[in-house]
Scaffold this motif. Structure first.
Motif, PDB file in Angstrom:
ATOM      1  N   TRP A  83       0.837  -1.201   0.000  1.00 15.65           N
ATOM      2  CA  TRP A  83       0.000   0.000   0.000  1.00 15.65           C
ATOM      3  C   TRP A  83       0.871   1.250   0.000  1.00 15.65           C
ATOM      4  CZ3 TRP A  83      -4.518   0.615  -1.708  1.00 15.65           C
ATOM      5  CH2 TRP A  83      -5.236   1.792  -1.470  1.00 15.65           C
ATOM      6  N   SER A  84       0.328   2.317  -0.553  1.00 20.23           N
ATOM      7  CA  SER A  84       0.979   3.621  -0.520  1.00 20.23           C
ATOM      8  C   SER A  84      -0.055   4.694  -0.812  1.00 20.23           C
ATOM      9  CB  SER A  84       2.104   3.702  -1.561  1.00 20.23           C
ATOM     10  OG  SER A  84       2.666   5.004  -1.580  1.00 20.23           O
ATOM     11  N   ASP A  85       0.029   5.781  -0.059  1.00 21.55           N
ATOM     12  CA  ASP A  85      -0.813   6.951  -0.314  1.00 21.55           C
ATOM     13  C   ASP A  85      -0.009   8.081  -0.948  1.00 21.55           C
ATOM     14  OD1 ASP A  85      -3.439   6.185   0.571  1.00 21.55           O
ATOM     15  OD2 ASP A  85      -2.663   6.175   2.624  1.00 21.55           O
ATOM     16  N   HIS A  86       1.182   7.753  -1.440  1.00 25.50           N
ATOM     17  CA  HIS A  86       2.021   8.771  -2.070  1.00 25.50           C
ATOM     18  C   HIS A  86       1.291   9.340  -3.292  1.00 25.50           C
ATOM     19  CE1 HIS A  86       5.441  10.653  -4.081  1.00 25.50           C
ATOM     20  NE2 HIS A  86       6.137  10.507  -2.960  1.00 25.50           N
ATOM     21  N   ALA A 126       8.564   7.371 -12.851  1.00 25.65           N
ATOM     22  CA  ALA A 126       7.738   7.732 -11.694  1.00 25.65           C
ATOM     23  C   ALA A 126       8.567   8.455 -10.641  1.00 25.65           C
ATOM     24  CB  ALA A 126       7.107   6.479 -11.098  1.00 25.65           C
ATOM     25  N   LYS A 127       7.931   9.347  -9.920  1.00 23.18           N
ATOM     26  CA  LYS A 127       8.629  10.162  -8.923  1.00 23.18           C
ATOM     27  C   LYS A 127       8.334   9.673  -7.509  1.00 23.18           C
ATOM     28  CE  LYS A 127       8.899  14.344 -11.759  1.00 23.18           C
ATOM     29  NZ  LYS A 127       8.464  13.669 -13.004  1.00 23.18           N
ATOM     30  N   PHE A 128       8.324   8.367  -7.345  1.00 21.57           N
ATOM     31  CA  PHE A 128       8.267   7.788  -6.005  1.00 21.57           C
ATOM     32  C   PHE A 128       9.339   6.712  -5.916  1.00 21.57           C
ATOM     33  CE2 PHE A 128       5.097   5.537  -8.579  1.00 21.57           C
ATOM     34  CZ  PHE A 128       5.437   4.210  -8.384  1.00 21.57           C
ATOM     35  N   GLN A 129       9.654   6.293  -4.691  1.00 21.78           N
ATOM     36  CA  GLN A 129      10.730   5.341  -4.462  1.00 21.78           C
ATOM     37  C   GLN A 129      10.221   4.152  -3.656  1.00 21.78           C
ATOM     38  OE1 GLN A 129      14.157   7.340  -2.750  1.00 21.78           O
ATOM     39  NE2 GLN A 129      13.731   9.210  -3.916  1.00 21.78           N
ATOM     40  N   ARG A 130      11.107   3.167  -3.503  1.00 19.40           N
ATOM     41  CA  ARG A 130      10.717   1.949  -2.783  1.00 19.40           C
ATOM     42  C   ARG A 130      10.293   2.254  -1.350  1.00 19.40           C
ATOM     43  NH1 ARG A 130       8.875  -1.426  -0.482  1.00 19.40           N
ATOM     44  NH2 ARG A 130       9.205  -3.690  -0.507  1.00 19.40           N
ATOM     45  N   LYS A 131      10.941   3.228  -0.730  1.00 16.35           N
ATOM     46  CA  LYS A 131      10.601   3.554   0.661  1.00 16.35           C
ATOM     47  C   LYS A 131       9.197   4.136   0.791  1.00 16.35           C
ATOM     48  CE  LYS A 131      12.844   8.119   0.466  1.00 16.35           C
ATOM     49  NZ  LYS A 131      11.613   8.913   0.554  1.00 16.35           N
ATOM     50  N   ASP A 132       8.606   4.544  -0.340  1.00 17.83           N
ATOM     51  CA  ASP A 132       7.251   5.089  -0.311  1.00 17.83           C
ATOM     52  C   ASP A 132       6.185   3.993  -0.342  1.00 17.83           C
ATOM     53  OD1 ASP A 132       8.112   7.825  -0.372  1.00 17.83           O
ATOM     54  OD2 ASP A 132       8.587   7.551  -2.497  1.00 17.83           O
ATOM     55  N   VAL A 133       6.622   2.744  -0.499  1.00 23.14           N
ATOM     56  CA  VAL A 133       5.700   1.607  -0.535  1.00 23.14           C
ATOM     57  C   VAL A 133       5.763   0.904   0.813  1.00 23.14           C
ATOM     58  CG1 VAL A 133       5.062  -0.524  -1.710  1.00 23.14           C
ATOM     59  CG2 VAL A 133       6.108   1.357  -3.003  1.00 23.14           C
ATOM     60  N   GLN A 134       4.643   0.878   1.510  1.00 21.59           N
ATOM     61  CA  GLN A 134       4.605   0.261   2.836  1.00 21.59           C
ATOM     62  C   GLN A 134       3.732  -0.993   2.828  1.00 21.59           C
ATOM     63  OE1 GLN A 134       3.329   3.794   2.895  1.00 21.59           O
ATOM     64  NE2 GLN A 134       5.464   4.450   2.791  1.00 21.59           N
ATOM     65  N   ARG A 135       3.624  -1.569   4.008  1.00 22.07           N
ATOM     66  CA  ARG A 135       2.725  -2.704   4.207  1.00 22.07           C
ATOM     67  C   ARG A 135       1.455  -2.194   4.883  1.00 22.07           C
ATOM     68  NH1 ARG A 135       4.881  -6.601   2.505  1.00 22.07           N
ATOM     69  NH2 ARG A 135       3.161  -7.953   3.079  1.00 22.07           N
ATOM     70  N   PHE A 136       0.344  -2.791   4.528  1.00 23.34           N
ATOM     71  CA  PHE A 136      -0.920  -2.408   5.145  1.00 23.34           C
ATOM     72  C   PHE A 136      -0.922  -2.878   6.597  1.00 23.34           C
ATOM     73  CE2 PHE A 136      -5.528  -3.050   5.931  1.00 23.34           C
ATOM     74  CZ  PHE A 136      -5.916  -1.732   5.773  1.00 23.34           C
ATOM     75  N   GLU A 137      -1.302  -1.986   7.495  1.00 23.70           N
ATOM     76  CA  GLU A 137      -1.200  -2.261   8.927  1.00 23.70           C
ATOM     77  C   GLU A 137      -2.060  -3.438   9.380  1.00 23.70           C
ATOM     78  OE1 GLU A 137       0.611  -1.094  11.503  1.00 23.70           O
ATOM     79  OE2 GLU A 137       1.838  -0.071  10.015  1.00 23.70           O
TER      80      GLU A 137
END
Length: 337
Positions: free
Chosen positions: A36-39, A168-179
């Motif tokens: 998940w990501s809200d970036h 794309a202007k996002f990185q791997r650190k912008d992709v998280q796990r759903f809580e």
């Protein structure tokens, strides 16, 4: 001729799928349904794909509300999860593919193991991405229950989607796990030597307590920097694995634990899985640093046997794995050469 359909709407012949050659289907992992990501840049990329590459049978006619019950997670957000997992796999290894079931029966939107409620509608979404040239797809095979040739469909980002990832202007650190990802797993019995399927269950004070404890431990792991400082790349080859094409990767994604119970029985197993350090030998483990500090692995010899002695009120004063010749003579047994 087979037809790909979404609901009652036909899209395109199945022959239109982009059947790219995936030369090594073993270089794969199961789809991760909890990306998940809200970036804002992630949302922008998903919006572009939704608008420009998917047919109206999936996206719906402009300005019209889709009839019938609405999904818990919108189809566009389900697409977001898929795109994020393809992105994570591409960064890990451009040749790495994702194993995905194309059977509607395997997608249970209300399962506790599917916290983002992905549904069977992800199947035609994936097929449409393949038709649009954004996903390479190698169809799965089924030769019968337990057959060695059985495997799920493999997918990966095509060259076109990889180009979109690069821009794309996002990185791997912008992709998280759903809580809300479930970490207390109950499985069925093994079938034909394969891991048992996940079983739904009703929470009890015990399962809630286990989940709370494991959440605290995972939070601690997430706040710690666990690494092997001598590595140039965060990769460790699987020297003893059946297939060495997938190395062990040192990454926060692989520093999150879950507990797995077997045979639909809370008294069976309950071991912790998921840490990358569990997949390497003791030589590599001896080189682990936590928050830039070296570590020592304490080895409790014969731990479980010692626990049985303690339960009986006795102290284990010998090596339980040292079977002396006297003991062998007494038991009347010996080693077979």
């Amino acid at each position: 001729m087979s037809i790909i359909a979404f609901g009652s709407e036909q899209i395109l012949p199945e022959e239109a799928l982009s059947m790219a050659e995936i030369s090594n289907p073993r270089c794969s992992r199961p789809i991760d349904v909890h990306r998940w990501s809200d970036h804002p840049e992630v949302k922008a990329l998903v919006e572009e794909i939704w608008r420009d590459y998917l047919p109206w049978q999936i996206t719906g006619k402009q300005g019209a509300k889709r009839p019938g019950p609405q999904p818990k997670t919108s189809f566009k957000n389900q697409l977001r999860v898929l795109i994020l997992d393809l992105y994570a796999a591409w960064l890990e290894d451009p040749e790495l593919s994702i194993g995905m079931s194309m059977s509607p029966n395997e997608w249970k939107a209300n399962s506790r193991y599917n916290a983002l409620h992905l549904s069977k509608k992800l199947i035609p979404i994936t097929e449409a991405l393949s038709i649009a040239g954004l996903v390479d797809l190698a169809k799965g095979s089924y030769a019968g229950p337990g057959a060695k040739g059985n495997r799920t469909t493999r997918i990966r980002a095509s060259e076109g989607l990889q180009d979109m990832f690069r821009e794309a202007k996002f990185q791997r650190k912008d992709v998280q796990r759903f809580e809300g990802q479930e970490v207390i797993i109950l499985r069925d019995e093994k079938m034909a030597g394969k891991v048992g399927k996940e079983v739904e269950y009703t929470d009890t004070p015990n399962t809630n307590a286990m989940r709370g404890e494991l959440k605290s431990y995972n939070d601690l792991l997430a706040s710690s920097f666990i690494d092997i400082a001598t590595l140039q790349e965060p990769l460790i080859p699987r020297e003893d694995a059946v297939d060495s094409s997938l190395p062990v990767r040192i990454h926060p994604d692989h520093a999150r634990l879950r507990r797995v119970f077997s045979r639909k029985d809370w008294s069976m197993n309950g071991r912790f899985y998921g840490g990358w350090w569990q997949q390497v030998n003791d030589d590599w483990r001896s080189k682990i640093f936590i928050d830039d500090q070296p570590t020592i692995e304490v080895d409790f010899k014969g731990l479980h046997v010692a626990m049985l002695y303690a339960q009986a009120g006795n102290k284990m004063a010998h090596d339980p794995y040292d079977i002396s010749s006297a003991l062998l003579r007494k038991s009347g047994e010996g080693f077979i050469s």
